[in-house]
Design an enzyme around this catalytic site. Structure first.
Site, PDB file in Angstrom:
ATOM      1  N   ARG A   1     -87.523 -46.411  25.768  1.00 12.51           N
ATOM      2  CA  ARG A   1     -88.487 -47.440  25.352  1.00 12.51           C
ATOM      3  C   ARG A   1     -88.717 -47.298  23.844  1.00 12.51           C
ATOM      4  O   ARG A   1     -88.124 -46.442  23.185  1.00 12.51           O
ATOM      5  CB  ARG A   1     -89.797 -47.272  26.116  1.00 12.51           C
ATOM      6  CG  ARG A   1     -90.565 -46.036  25.698  1.00 12.51           C
ATOM      7  CD  ARG A   1     -91.857 -45.855  26.469  1.00 12.51           C
ATOM      8  NE  ARG A   1     -92.702 -44.869  25.808  1.00 12.51           N
ATOM      9  CZ  ARG A   1     -93.710 -44.235  26.400  1.00 12.51           C
ATOM     10  NH1 ARG A   1     -93.984 -44.482  27.660  1.00 12.51           N
ATOM     11  NH2 ARG A   1     -94.431 -43.355  25.729  1.00 12.51           N
TER      12      ARG A   1
ATOM     13  N   ASN B   1     -84.843 -39.095  18.017  1.00 10.39           N
ATOM     14  CA  ASN B   1     -85.984 -40.024  18.029  1.00 10.39           C
ATOM     15  C   ASN B   1     -87.138 -39.560  18.915  1.00 10.39           C
ATOM     16  O   ASN B   1     -88.296 -39.904  18.660  1.00 10.39           O
ATOM     17  CB  ASN B   1     -85.484 -41.397  18.507  1.00 10.39           C
ATOM     18  CG  ASN B   1     -86.629 -42.324  18.868  1.00 10.39           C
ATOM     19  OD1 ASN B   1     -87.264 -42.911  18.003  1.00 10.39           O
ATOM     20  ND2 ASN B   1     -86.917 -42.438  20.176  1.00 10.39           N
TER      21      ASN B   1
ATOM     22  N   TYR C   1     -99.066 -33.205  14.483  1.00 15.81           N
ATOM     23  CA  TYR C   1     -98.052 -34.243  14.236  1.00 15.81           C
ATOM     24  C   TYR C   1     -97.611 -34.243  12.761  1.00 15.81           C
ATOM     25  O   TYR C   1     -96.417 -34.254  12.459  1.00 15.81           O
ATOM     26  CB  TYR C   1     -98.640 -35.595  14.631  1.00 15.81           C
ATOM     27  CG  TYR C   1     -97.671 -36.755  14.621  1.00 15.81           C
ATOM     28  CD1 TYR C   1     -96.760 -36.934  15.653  1.00 15.81           C
ATOM     29  CD2 TYR C   1     -97.701 -37.703  13.602  1.00 15.81           C
ATOM     30  CE1 TYR C   1     -95.888 -38.017  15.661  1.00 15.81           C
ATOM     31  CE2 TYR C   1     -96.839 -38.786  13.605  1.00 15.81           C
ATOM     32  CZ  TYR C   1     -95.938 -38.945  14.633  1.00 15.81           C
ATOM     33  OH  TYR C   1     -95.071 -40.024  14.631  1.00 15.81           O
TER      34      TYR C   1
HETATM   35  N1  LIG Z   1     -94.602 -45.975  16.611  1.00 13.30           N
HETATM   36  C1  LIG Z   1     -94.903 -45.543  15.399  1.00 13.30           C
HETATM   37  O1  LIG Z   1     -95.803 -46.065  14.737  1.00 13.30           O
HETATM   38  C2  LIG Z   1     -94.142 -44.411  14.777  1.00 13.30           C
HETATM   39  C3  LIG Z   1     -94.319 -44.195  13.391  1.00 13.30           C
HETATM   40  C4  LIG Z   1     -93.628 -43.154  12.789  1.00 13.30           C
HETATM   41  C5  LIG Z   1     -92.783 -42.358  13.533  1.00 13.30           C
HETATM   42  N2  LIG Z   1     -92.629 -42.591  14.876  1.00 13.30           N
HETATM   43  C6  LIG Z   1     -91.723 -41.715  15.610  1.00 13.30           C
HETATM   44  O2  LIG Z   1     -90.746 -42.503  16.234  1.00 13.30           O
HETATM   45  C7  LIG Z   1     -90.301 -41.853  17.417  1.00 13.30           C
HETATM   46  C8  LIG Z   1     -90.396 -42.810  18.585  1.00 13.30           C
HETATM   47  O3  LIG Z   1     -91.745 -43.190  18.742  1.00 13.30           O
HETATM   48  P1  LIG Z   1     -92.216 -44.432  19.629  1.00 13.30           P
HETATM   49  O4  LIG Z   1     -93.317 -45.068  18.886  1.00 13.30           O
HETATM   50  O5  LIG Z   1     -91.059 -45.240  20.074  1.00 13.30           O
HETATM   51  O6  LIG Z   1     -92.872 -43.641  20.866  1.00 13.30           O
HETATM   52  P2  LIG Z   1     -92.804 -43.926  22.447  1.00 13.30           P
HETATM   53  O7  LIG Z   1     -93.833 -43.037  23.052  1.00 13.30           O
HETATM   54  O8  LIG Z   1     -92.873 -45.393  22.742  1.00 13.30           O
HETATM   55  O9  LIG Z   1     -91.342 -43.431  22.827  1.00 13.30           O
HETATM   56  C9  LIG Z   1     -91.008 -42.067  22.741  1.00 13.30           C
HETATM   57  C10 LIG Z   1     -89.920 -41.792  23.743  1.00 13.30           C
HETATM   58  O10 LIG Z   1     -89.592 -40.392  23.672  1.00 13.30           O
HETATM   59  C11 LIG Z   1     -89.497 -39.895  24.988  1.00 13.30           C
HETATM   60  N3  LIG Z   1     -89.794 -38.460  25.006  1.00 13.30           N
HETATM   61  C12 LIG Z   1     -91.002 -37.867  24.851  1.00 13.30           C
HETATM   62  N4  LIG Z   1     -90.883 -36.532  24.982  1.00 13.30           N
HETATM   63  C13 LIG Z   1     -89.579 -36.281  25.218  1.00 13.30           C
HETATM   64  C14 LIG Z   1     -88.847 -35.103  25.446  1.00 13.30           C
HETATM   65  N5  LIG Z   1     -89.447 -33.890  25.492  1.00 13.30           N
HETATM   66  N6  LIG Z   1     -87.502 -35.192  25.661  1.00 13.30           N
HETATM   67  C15 LIG Z   1     -86.896 -36.412  25.642  1.00 13.30           C
HETATM   68  N7  LIG Z   1     -87.546 -37.578  25.445  1.00 13.30           N
HETATM   69  C16 LIG Z   1     -88.878 -37.505  25.230  1.00 13.30           C
HETATM   70  C17 LIG Z   1     -90.531 -40.682  25.781  1.00 13.30           C
HETATM   71  O11 LIG Z   1     -90.281 -40.632  27.177  1.00 13.30           O
HETATM   72  C18 LIG Z   1     -90.376 -42.080  25.189  1.00 13.30           C
HETATM   73  O12 LIG Z   1     -89.373 -42.826  25.840  1.00 13.30           O
HETATM   74  C19 LIG Z   1     -91.167 -40.606  17.566  1.00 13.30           C
HETATM   75  O13 LIG Z   1     -90.477 -39.485  17.023  1.00 13.30           O
HETATM   76  C20 LIG Z   1     -92.377 -40.937  16.723  1.00 13.30           C
HETATM   77  O14 LIG Z   1     -93.041 -39.793  16.253  1.00 13.30           O
HETATM   78  C21 LIG Z   1     -93.288 -43.603  15.505  1.00 13.30           C
END
Ligand SMILES: NC(=O)c1ccc[n+]([C@@H]2O[C@H](COP(=O)([O-])OP(=O)(O)OC[C@H]3O[C@@H](n4cnc5c(N)ncnc54)[C@H](O)[C@@H]3O)[C@@H](O)[C@H]2O)c1
Length: 246
Positions: free
Chosen positions: A16, A87, A151
């Site tokens: 996702r 990711n 974080y």
């Molecule tokens: N959404 C934002 O605003 C944002 C901003 C900066 C950075 N990020 C980074 O982008 C990345 C993705 O974030 P997102 O917003 O899509 O989050 P999200 O929670 O929608 O998706 C994260 C995904 O990682 C998976 N996951 C979690 N723990 C895991 C593990 N131990 N092993 C394998 N998979 C695992 C989850 O099941 C999920 O599908 C992350 O690293 C997050 O820190 C997000």
């Protein structure tokens, strides 16, 4: 430019959110994709894999053995690995005064330890032919943001780990970069962005005046994975609408 035909990419946590958009972007550019996802959310990965013509692989990046097994499964399914996108990530917003050891470990194990050991397992396979590793960091690895002690620490660690790995693995032609997004609407940020006051504050800090989209992040990853980025390594590409420029 920016084609990825014939490339084999593994994207962690891609059932996702940003990971899924990154997988879709890489597939759209011609890469074959493997979608890594927690066993309890594997059905999300399977649906993404069906949509993108790729494969789904169970993965828990907190466990080194799981990362190693997943990389072996990707090799088996795709015949090799050219691109790894680290990711998978979690966040547990808490005041610094209240952070528990359990919450700290949950964030660091996924967001920093998981990134390193998944990269290590992939690089051991890439070192003969070269490859690309793109780590999804965050603008919160560059600037502080309240309630994110673990974080911010993990993401800052990812940014400097990216530099170190770029140096160590340059002789193998493994290029290592990071993408550091601002706030983007996903399940990770749903609680934060549903608070109207916090949302307004966040928007007021983004000079371009709007949140990022998953496709903005995917575009940065596509560039860093492409042949056109062959001279770029150790870099963190901010996709932050100018937040950090203030
Ligand atoms: N959404 C934002 O605003 C944002 C901003 C900066 C950075 N990020 C980074 O982008 C990345 C993705 O974030 P997102 O917003 O899509 O989050 P999200 O929670 O929608 O998706 C994260 C995904 O990682 C998976 N996951 C979690 N723990 C895991 C593990 N131990 N092993 C394998 N998979 C695992 C989850 O099941 C999920 O599908 C992350 O690293 C997050 O820190 C997000």
């Amino acid at each position: 430019m920016f084609r990825l035909d014939g490339k084999r990419a593994f994207i962690t946590g891609a059932g996702r959110g940003l990971g899924r958009a990154i997988a879709a972007g890489l597939a759209e550019r011609g890469a074959r994709v493997a979608i890594g996802e927690l066993p309890e959310r594997l059905s999300d990965a399977e649906s993404a894999a069906r949509e993108l013509g790729g494969v789904a692989v169970p993965l828990d990046v907190r466990q080194i053995a799981s990362a190693q097994t997943a990389i072996a499964q990707v090799l088996e399914a795709l015949g090799g690995i050219d691109i790894l996108v680290n990711n998978a990530g979690v966040n547990r917003p808490q005041d610094a005064l209240d952070v528990t050891e359990e919450a700290w470990d949950a964030v660091l194990d996924t967001d920093l330890k998981g990134v390193f050991f998944t990269a290590q397992a992939a690089a051991r396979q890439m070192r003969q032919r070269g490859g690309r590793i793109v780590n999804i960091a965050s603008q919160n690895g560059v600037v502080g943001f309240p309630k994110r002690a673990a974080y911010c620490s993990a993401k800052a660690g990812v940014i400097n780990l990216t530099r170190l790995l770029a140096l160590e693995w340059a002789p193998y032609r493994i290029l290592v970069n990071a993408v550091a997004p601002t706030f983007i609407e996903t399940e990770l940020t749903a609680v934060t962005l549903s608070d109207p006051a916090l949302r307004d504050e966040i928007l007021s800090r983004i000079p371009l005046g709007h949140l990022g989209t998953p496709d903005d992040v995917a575009a940065a990853v596509i560039f860093l994975a492409s042949d056109e980025a062959r001279m770029v390594t150790g870099h963190t590409l901010l996709v932050d609408g100018g937040w950090v420029a203030r």
